[in-house]
Design a protein around this motif. Structure first.
Motif, PDB file in Angstrom:
ATOM      1  N   HIS A  14       0.878  -1.199   0.000  1.00 27.21           N
ATOM      2  CA  HIS A  14       0.000   0.000   0.000  1.00 27.21           C
ATOM      3  C   HIS A  14       0.904   1.234   0.000  1.00 27.21           C
ATOM      4  CE1 HIS A  14      -3.736   2.268   1.582  1.00 27.21           C
ATOM      5  NE2 HIS A  14      -2.819   3.179   1.270  1.00 27.21           N
ATOM      6  N   HIS A  16       1.541   5.393  -1.683  1.00 28.22           N
ATOM      7  CA  HIS A  16       1.145   6.570  -2.476  1.00 28.22           C
ATOM      8  C   HIS A  16       2.393   7.175  -3.101  1.00 28.22           C
ATOM      9  CE1 HIS A  16      -2.940   6.692  -0.742  1.00 28.22           C
ATOM     10  NE2 HIS A  16      -2.321   6.191   0.310  1.00 28.22           N
ATOM     11  N   ARG A  18       2.001   9.532  -5.738  1.00 29.56           N
ATOM     12  CA  ARG A  18       1.602  10.819  -6.339  1.00 29.56           C
ATOM     13  C   ARG A  18       2.029  10.900  -7.796  1.00 29.56           C
ATOM     14  NH1 ARG A  18      -1.480  10.840  -1.919  1.00 29.56           N
ATOM     15  NH2 ARG A  18      -0.461  11.688  -0.059  1.00 29.56           N
ATOM     16  N   ASN A  42      -5.330   7.244  -5.876  1.00 29.16           N
ATOM     17  CA  ASN A  42      -6.056   8.468  -5.505  1.00 29.16           C
ATOM     18  C   ASN A  42      -5.342   9.735  -5.953  1.00 29.16           C
ATOM     19  OD1 ASN A  42      -4.046   8.048  -3.513  1.00 29.16           O
ATOM     20  ND2 ASN A  42      -5.214   9.142  -1.949  1.00 29.16           N
ATOM     21  N   THR A 108      -7.945  11.479   1.913  1.00 26.80           N
ATOM     22  CA  THR A 108      -7.379  12.358   0.887  1.00 26.80           C
ATOM     23  C   THR A 108      -7.815  11.925  -0.518  1.00 26.80           C
ATOM     24  OG1 THR A 108      -5.435  12.543   2.321  1.00 26.80           O
ATOM     25  CG2 THR A 108      -5.197  13.332   0.059  1.00 26.80           C
ATOM     26  N   HIS A 137     -10.388   0.746   1.936  1.00 28.96           N
ATOM     27  CA  HIS A 137     -10.169   1.741   2.993  1.00 28.96           C
ATOM     28  C   HIS A 137     -11.343   1.604   3.954  1.00 28.96           C
ATOM     29  CE1 HIS A 137      -8.610   5.649   4.625  1.00 28.96           C
ATOM     30  NE2 HIS A 137      -9.789   5.548   5.209  1.00 28.96           N
ATOM     31  N   HIS A 175      -4.411  -0.897   5.990  1.00 30.00           N
ATOM     32  CA  HIS A 175      -3.948  -0.105   7.141  1.00 30.00           C
ATOM     33  C   HIS A 175      -4.869  -0.238   8.347  1.00 30.00           C
ATOM     34  CE1 HIS A 175      -6.727   2.587   5.162  1.00 30.00           C
ATOM     35  NE2 HIS A 175      -5.860   3.084   4.331  1.00 30.00           N
ATOM     36  N   CYS A 219      -2.724  10.902  10.231  1.00 31.90           N
ATOM     37  CA  CYS A 219      -3.002  10.137   9.018  1.00 31.90           C
ATOM     38  C   CYS A 219      -4.380   9.513   9.182  1.00 31.90           C
ATOM     39  CB  CYS A 219      -1.972   9.024   8.826  1.00 31.90           C
ATOM     40  SG  CYS A 219      -2.167   7.739  10.064  1.00 31.90           S
ATOM     41  N   LEU A 220      -4.889   8.953   8.121  1.00 34.32           N
ATOM     42  CA  LEU A 220      -6.158   8.227   8.187  1.00 34.32           C
ATOM     43  C   LEU A 220      -5.956   6.794   7.739  1.00 34.32           C
ATOM     44  CD1 LEU A 220      -8.562  10.989   6.858  1.00 34.32           C
ATOM     45  CD2 LEU A 220      -8.377  10.136   9.202  1.00 34.32           C
ATOM     46  N   ASP A 248       1.539   2.550   3.544  1.00 31.56           N
ATOM     47  CA  ASP A 248       0.684   3.727   3.385  1.00 31.56           C
ATOM     48  C   ASP A 248       1.528   4.999   3.416  1.00 31.56           C
ATOM     49  OD1 ASP A 248      -1.594   5.169   2.915  1.00 31.56           O
ATOM     50  OD2 ASP A 248      -2.299   5.126   4.985  1.00 31.56           O
ATOM     51  N   ALA A 250       2.613   8.233   2.527  1.00 33.39           N
ATOM     52  CA  ALA A 250       1.709   9.161   1.834  1.00 33.39           C
ATOM     53  C   ALA A 250       2.261  10.582   1.930  1.00 33.39           C
ATOM     54  CB  ALA A 250       0.319   9.088   2.450  1.00 33.39           C
ATOM     55  N   HIS A 252       2.985  14.428   1.722  1.00 30.78           N
ATOM     56  CA  HIS A 252       2.400  15.760   1.525  1.00 30.78           C
ATOM     57  C   HIS A 252       3.513  16.750   1.853  1.00 30.78           C
ATOM     58  CE1 HIS A 252      -1.859  14.452   1.328  1.00 30.78           C
ATOM     59  NE2 HIS A 252      -1.521  13.570   2.239  1.00 30.78           N
ATOM     60  N   ALA A 264      -3.950  14.580   5.746  1.00 30.58           N
ATOM     61  CA  ALA A 264      -3.692  13.286   6.393  1.00 30.58           C
ATOM     62  C   ALA A 264      -2.655  12.524   5.592  1.00 30.58           C
ATOM     63  CB  ALA A 264      -4.980  12.489   6.469  1.00 30.58           C
ATOM     64  N   GLY A 265      -1.670  11.964   6.272  1.00 30.68           N
ATOM     65  CA  GLY A 265      -0.691  11.123   5.586  1.00 30.68           C
ATOM     66  C   GLY A 265       0.645  11.182   6.294  1.00 30.68           C
TER      67      GLY A 265
END
Ligand code: NCD
Ligand code: ZN
Length: 345
Positions: A14, A16, A18, A42, A108, A137, A175, A219-220, A248, A250, A252, A264-265
């Motif tokens: 899992h 991210h 981007r 996402n 997000t 999720h 997660h 984070c979420l 996860d 992620a 930002h 979140a991340g």
């Protein structure tokens, strides 16, 4: 003499990555330690169709650092208008590994997610038929449900009914952050697996909120009580093949995290293996790290483990990781476990 541990090269189930400058900046942080990763869809706009996935995979491959040995495993973002035939063809061709379900508004860039589950029944039935996993999720978005309860409520209200409506569907609870999530996996069969992040093995909700608000731990799903973190560590270090690593990670940029309405991340790609070795060693379970990081994930996805190996070394003195990764979009703060790290890959 320094202590070493040699394991099959890990994967991240899992992640991210981007796009654009952020992708270029963070991709080397993953390709260094991981052979493959499940790439979250996402983006804005999301990766919805097979054509979107081809284009995104090409952008990832174009951003690969020289000499990297890394395979991105692509996913499609499930919407209420996703076409079952497009999904099945993308899976059959090897282009797409899994489909990702975001309840609309859960996290997000999830505005295009699912509200009415009847509308995705046909796609889910097709996926069950062809053995294609659904990554979920697992949080409800009902504003009346407390943010710390959203995972447990999701299991009862959404996930369990969904799995009953589509028997045989292979599902990854992503997660997981609660003892409830661990218990639900353990009460079911091998069609249900779960990823656990690095940071949820290390932080609880106090880390976010005590002594000043710490946006880089937000984070979420949000980190829960210490007893839940314990349940996650027990699951990850148990050797049960249904639990495997999904960082996860992620990214930002700092201004987007350190804000009145911060994103979140948690970004943990760079030091995940070091953190995990620490956590598993503390649990007297270093012998279970390979299963969690390198073997259980491919087994769930029906893939062979990576051919290569990774040797972790424990140093006498703490090792330094950069506090931030510099990207063309801005700086990204690296996850700080809050204790010294001694292991490197
Ligand atoms: C993720 C992101 O930033 O894309 N954020 C997070 O807190 N984990 C989205 C997600 O996986 O929920
Ligand atoms: Zn994620």
């Amino acid at each position: 003499m320094s202590q070493t541990l040699t394991i099959t090269r890990p994967d991240d189930w899992h992640l991210h990555l981007r796009d654009g400058e952020m992708l270029k900046g963070v991709l080397p942080e993953t390709t260094r330690d991981f052979g493959r990763a499940i790439i979250m869809p996402n983006l804005v706009p999301p990766v919805v169709t097979a054509n979107d996935a081809v284009a995104y995979r090409d952008r990832i491959l174009a951003a690969m650092p020289e000499g990297a040995e890394f395979t991105p495993l692509m996913t499609l973002y499930l919407t209420e208008s996703t076409d079952a035939a497009d999904v099945a063809a993308a899976h059959a061709s090897g282009l797409v590994t899994a489909v990702k379900l975001y309840p609309a508004g859960a996290t997000t860039n999830s505005a295009s997610g699912v509200t009415n589950f009847d509308k995705v029944q046909g796609v889910l039935e097709k996926m069950a038929e062809i053995g294609m996993p659904l990554c979920v999720h697992g949080e409800v978005t009902d504003p009346s449900v407390d943010i710390f309860d959203r995972e447990a409520v999701f299991i009862d209200r959404v996930l369990d009914p969904l799995r009953r409506r589509v028997p045989g569907l292979r599902v990854v609870m992503e997660h997981i952050t609660t003892a409830d999530g661990v218990a639900y996996v353990m009460a079911n069969d091998a069609d249900l697996g779960a990823t656990i992040t690095t940071h949820h093995l290390i932080i609880n909700r106090n880390h976010i909120l005590v002594g000043g608000i710490k946006p880089h731990y937000y984070c979420l799903p949000i980190a829960k009580r210490e007893e839940h973190r314990h349940a996650l560590v027990d699951a990850a270090t148990s050797g049960d093949a249904r639990f495997f690593l999904g960082t996860d990670s992620a990214p930002h940029t700092d201004p987007n995290k350190e804000s009145a309405c911060g994103c979140a991340g948690v970004f943990s790609a760079t030091n995940t293996m070091s953190c995990l070795a620490h956590v598993f060693e503390q649990a007297n379970a270093l012998d279970k790290l390979e299963g969690f990081a390198s073997l259980n994930g491919p087994a769930f996805y029906g893939l062979a483990p990576n051919a290569g190996q990774t040797t972790l070394t424990k140093h006498a003195d703490p090792v330094a990781f950069p506090a931030k990764i510099v990207t063309g979009d801005g700086d990204v703060t690296l996850f700080d476990p809050g204790f010294p790290l001694y292991w490197t890959t």
